[in-house]
Design a protein around this motif. Structure first.
Motif, PDB file in Angstrom:
ATOM      1  N   GLU A  25       0.839  -1.212   0.000  1.00 10.42           N
ATOM      2  CA  GLU A  25       0.000   0.000   0.000  1.00 10.42           C
ATOM      3  C   GLU A  25       0.873   1.262   0.000  1.00 10.42           C
ATOM      4  O   GLU A  25       0.595   2.220  -0.727  1.00 10.42           O
ATOM      5  N   LEU A  26       1.917   1.259   0.818  1.00  7.08           N
ATOM      6  CA  LEU A  26       2.796   2.432   0.915  1.00  7.08           C
ATOM      7  C   LEU A  26       3.509   2.687  -0.410  1.00  7.08           C
ATOM      8  O   LEU A  26       3.595   3.829  -0.865  1.00  7.08           O
ATOM      9  N   ALA A  27       4.002   1.636  -1.048  1.00  8.01           N
ATOM     10  CA  ALA A  27       4.693   1.794  -2.334  1.00  8.01           C
ATOM     11  C   ALA A  27       3.713   2.215  -3.432  1.00  8.01           C
ATOM     12  O   ALA A  27       4.067   3.003  -4.315  1.00  8.01           O
ATOM     13  N   ALA A  28       2.484   1.716  -3.375  1.00 10.30           N
ATOM     14  CA  ALA A  28       1.470   2.110  -4.374  1.00 10.30           C
ATOM     15  C   ALA A  28       1.196   3.613  -4.277  1.00 10.30           C
ATOM     16  O   ALA A  28       1.109   4.309  -5.298  1.00 10.30           O
ATOM     17  N   LYS A  29       1.081   4.110  -3.048  1.00 12.24           N
ATOM     18  CA  LYS A  29       0.812   5.542  -2.852  1.00 12.24           C
ATOM     19  C   LYS A  29       1.942   6.405  -3.379  1.00 12.24           C
ATOM     20  O   LYS A  29       1.700   7.442  -3.984  1.00 12.24           O
ATOM     21  N   THR A  30       3.181   6.006  -3.129  1.00 10.41           N
ATOM     22  CA  THR A  30       4.309   6.861  -3.507  1.00 10.41           C
ATOM     23  C   THR A  30       4.716   6.721  -4.968  1.00 10.41           C
ATOM     24  O   THR A  30       5.301   7.641  -5.527  1.00 10.41           O
ATOM     25  N   THR A  31       4.412   5.590  -5.603  1.00  9.08           N
ATOM     26  CA  THR A  31       4.802   5.406  -7.008  1.00  9.08           C
ATOM     27  C   THR A  31       3.656   5.666  -7.977  1.00  9.08           C
ATOM     28  O   THR A  31       3.894   5.912  -9.154  1.00  9.08           O
ATOM     29  N   GLY A  32       2.409   5.567  -7.476  1.00 14.53           N
ATOM     30  CA  GLY A  32       1.258   5.682  -8.375  1.00 14.53           C
ATOM     31  C   GLY A  32       0.992   4.410  -9.167  1.00 14.53           C
ATOM     32  O   GLY A  32       0.102   4.372 -10.001  1.00 14.53           O
ATOM     33  N   LEU A  33       1.761   3.356  -8.896  1.00 12.90           N
ATOM     34  CA  LEU A  33       1.552   2.085  -9.594  1.00 12.90           C
ATOM     35  C   LEU A  33       0.349   1.347  -9.007  1.00 12.90           C
ATOM     36  O   LEU A  33       0.024   1.516  -7.832  1.00 12.90           O
ATOM     37  N   ALA A  34      -0.272   0.520  -9.824  1.00 11.72           N
ATOM     38  CA  ALA A  34      -1.371  -0.322  -9.355  1.00 11.72           C
ATOM     39  C   ALA A  34      -0.773  -1.603  -8.776  1.00 11.72           C
ATOM     40  O   ALA A  34      -0.521  -2.568  -9.490  1.00 11.72           O
ATOM     41  N   LEU A  35      -0.501  -1.578  -7.480  1.00  9.27           N
ATOM     42  CA  LEU A  35       0.058  -2.736  -6.791  1.00  9.27           C
ATOM     43  C   LEU A  35      -1.070  -3.486  -6.099  1.00  9.27           C
ATOM     44  O   LEU A  35      -1.851  -2.890  -5.361  1.00  9.27           O
ATOM     45  N   VAL A  36      -1.163  -4.781  -6.348  1.00  9.68           N
ATOM     46  CA  VAL A  36      -2.231  -5.608  -5.796  1.00  9.68           C
ATOM     47  C   VAL A  36      -1.646  -6.503  -4.703  1.00  9.68           C
ATOM     48  O   VAL A  36      -0.715  -7.273  -4.957  1.00  9.68           O
ATOM     49  N   ASN A  37      -2.184  -6.400  -3.498  1.00 10.56           N
ATOM     50  CA  ASN A  37      -1.696  -7.173  -2.356  1.00 10.56           C
ATOM     51  C   ASN A  37      -2.350  -8.554  -2.344  1.00 10.56           C
ATOM     52  O   ASN A  37      -3.541  -8.689  -2.117  1.00 10.56           O
ATOM     53  N   ARG A  38      -1.525  -9.574  -2.597  1.00 12.02           N
ATOM     54  CA  ARG A  38      -2.001 -10.962  -2.528  1.00 12.02           C
ATOM     55  C   ARG A  38      -1.194 -11.725  -1.483  1.00 12.02           C
ATOM     56  O   ARG A  38      -0.754 -12.847  -1.702  1.00 12.02           O
ATOM     57  N   GLY A  39      -1.008 -11.065  -0.329  1.00 11.02           N
ATOM     58  CA  GLY A  39      -0.358 -11.723   0.794  1.00 11.02           C
ATOM     59  C   GLY A  39      -1.390 -12.445   1.638  1.00 11.02           C
ATOM     60  O   GLY A  39      -2.468 -11.902   1.901  1.00 11.02           O
TER      61      GLY A  39
END
Length: 191
Positions: A25-39
């Protein structure tokens, strides 16, 4: 770039704080990338492999970040088996034209109790070494979550970065998020 799936265990999920506090979530906010958490909490690399097609290949991301091994270490999974699981996930990704990124698991923080932590630490170091070999052999890229959370003086995780012996604190997840952000920004410039 399509989205990035972050496949992992509780260290990707964000335990005990939840996904909103996760490095994803933190990296998605700072990069603007669509990161999906599947942990998924408690999963081994074998568990991740068993859901890889459904959770990664069928979703058709550009990139998959694979962070596993910590639960393997606690469960006593042999290095060869963990490596086979990582090899299989990497192969699935490459075959589906998804770029695999291997993440090095963070260190263990030594709390007061011993509980055989040295054995877990030793296993994790063996996994990290085989993950580094995998990256070299397959010419992949790697996110190092180990070094930034490590206390070089003690050889264990830095106290302020840990909630318990295995899970990051809020500060630890922030550090992982910064590490992932730096990685993604650097990688995006090379594409």
């Amino acid at each position: 770039m399509r989205n990035v799936i972050c496949l992992g265990d509780s260290l990707t999920y964000g335990f005990p704080f939840g996904p909103k506090a996760s490095w994803v979530e933190l990296a998605a906010k700072t990069t603007g990338l669509a990161l999906v958490n599947r942990g998924i909490n408690g999963e081994t690399t074998g568990d991740m492999l068993s859901r890889f097609v459904k959770d990664v290949v069928q979703k058709n991301p550009s990139v998959v970040v694979i962070l596993g091994g910590t639960n393997d270490a606690w469960s006593g999974v042999p290095v060869s088996e963990t490596r086979q699981n990582m090899d299989a996930m990497t192969e699935y990704a490459l075959t589906a034209n998804i770029r695999p990124v291997i993440a090095l698991p963070p260190p263990i923080y030594r709390q007061l109790s011993g509980r055989g932590l040295e054995i877990v630490v030793h296993r994790l170091e063996n996994y990290r070494e085989t993950f580094r070999n995998l990256v070299r052999e397959q010419k992949l890229v790697m996110i190092d979550f180990y070094t930034p959370l490590m206390d070089a003086d003690t050889g264990w995780g830095k106290e302020e970065y840990f909630y318990d012996d295995a899970h990051p604190s809020l500060a630890g997840y922030r550090k992982m998020g910064e590490t992932a952000t730096t990685f993604f920004k650097k990688q995006l410039h090379h594409q």
